[in-house]
Design a protein around this motif. Structure first.
Motif, PDB file in Angstrom:
ATOM      1  N   ALA A  62      44.638   4.314   0.970  1.00 44.16           N
ATOM      2  CA  ALA A  62      44.883   5.801   0.384  1.00 44.16           C
ATOM      3  C   ALA A  62      46.006   5.664  -0.505  1.00 44.16           C
ATOM      4  O   ALA A  62      47.016   4.827  -0.538  1.00 44.16           O
ATOM      5  CB  ALA A  62      45.424   6.845   1.554  1.00 44.16           C
ATOM      6  N   LYS A 113      36.503   6.746  -4.356  1.00 43.03           N
ATOM      7  CA  LYS A 113      36.020   7.162  -3.076  1.00 43.03           C
ATOM      8  C   LYS A 113      34.849   6.708  -2.438  1.00 43.03           C
ATOM      9  O   LYS A 113      34.969   6.298  -1.109  1.00 43.03           O
ATOM     10  CB  LYS A 113      35.603   8.820  -3.185  1.00 43.03           C
ATOM     11  N   GLN A 123      41.667  13.531   4.940  1.00 40.30           N
ATOM     12  CA  GLN A 123      41.044  12.813   3.829  1.00 40.30           C
ATOM     13  C   GLN A 123      39.680  13.583   3.379  1.00 40.30           C
ATOM     14  O   GLN A 123      38.563  13.179   3.321  1.00 40.30           O
ATOM     15  CB  GLN A 123      40.489  11.459   4.007  1.00 40.30           C
ATOM     16  N   TYR A 151      46.226  12.645   4.294  1.00 41.50           N
ATOM     17  CA  TYR A 151      46.083  11.349   4.711  1.00 41.50           C
ATOM     18  C   TYR A 151      45.047  11.302   5.835  1.00 41.50           C
ATOM     19  O   TYR A 151      43.919  10.663   5.883  1.00 41.50           O
ATOM     20  CB  TYR A 151      47.084  10.410   4.929  1.00 41.50           C
ATOM     21  N   TYR A 158      40.929   6.497  -0.248  1.00 41.98           N
ATOM     22  CA  TYR A 158      41.363   8.080  -0.297  1.00 41.98           C
ATOM     23  C   TYR A 158      42.464   8.392  -1.498  1.00 41.98           C
ATOM     24  O   TYR A 158      43.295   7.611  -1.595  1.00 41.98           O
ATOM     25  CB  TYR A 158      41.529   8.658   0.815  1.00 41.98           C
TER      26      TYR A 158
END
Length: 216
Positions: free
Chosen positions: A133, A171, A208, A205, A176
């Protein structure tokens, strides 16, 4: 089991350390990057007293070379970065007619270009793993620009656009990308308390789902 690693670029006593604390409290080890380690190390010591595994590294967000060196050291000592939080920005005021193009470019390097550079330093390993992420600190000037803060307005708008564009690209590769857009002045004990805002980084996070959280 090895803890996941979160790296905060632009760590300080406001948002940076609070973001690190939130991830640390969720069993991440955290690495915080800033130009001035003398100011950062007491914050790191505070996190350690709360049982958080925390480390500090010197890095200047105005220099891609400095960032590259810091991330190389982090990789050597702790492995790949699971979560990158880019929180660095130059927040000085300036009306358009009082600015030189060099002023705009100086701000842009820290506020946007180095955000992309930092992301590109961690993305290859995240894509290879199919997970990871990247989170950015946005601002209300991206949505409501103010003449007195022209550079901040331009750069936060650009950072927001970068977030959405990067998310579109990575993605499907398992990474993410998100942004917390903060619509007011950050200050402890107010509605815009950094401790409260930091929780939204974790929320983005963890879920997501949405690319952006607007804190207003």
């Amino acid at each position: 089991m090895e803890k996941k690693l979160a790296v905060v670029v632009g760590a300080g006593k406001g948002m940076g350390v609070n973001i690190a604390k939130v991830f640390g409290m969720h069993d991440f080890k955290v690495a915080m990057l800033a130009r001035n380690l003398d100011k950062l190390e007491p914050l790191t010591d505070e996190l350690k007293t709360q049982g958080i595994e925390a480390y500090t590294y010197a890095a200047d967000a105005a220099s891609t070379e400095s960032l590259t060196a810091a991330f190389q050291k982090i990789r050597q000592e702790h492995g790949s970065v699971d979560v990158l939080i880019y929180n660095a920005a130059i927040l000085t005021a300036g009306f358009p007619t009082k600015l030189q193009s060099s002023d705009l470019m100086e701000h842009y390097q820290v506020d946007v270009a180095s955000a992309l550079h930092s992301a590109n330093l961690v993305l290859p390993e995240q894509i290879a793993k199919g997970s990871g992420a990247i989170l950015f600190t946005g601002g209300g000037f991206a949505l409501y620009p103010m003449a007195e803060y022209t550079c901040v307005s331009v750069d936060k708008a650009a950072l927001r656009a970068l977030t959405f564009a990067l998310s579109q690209e990575v993605k499907e590769k398992g990474v993410y990308v998100g942004i917390v857009t903060i619509m007011g002045s950050i200050a402890p004990g107010t509605h815009y308390d950094p401790a409260d805002i930091a929780e939204k980084y974790w929320e983005l996070y963890e879920k997501q789902e949405d690319i952006e959280y607007v804190f207003k």
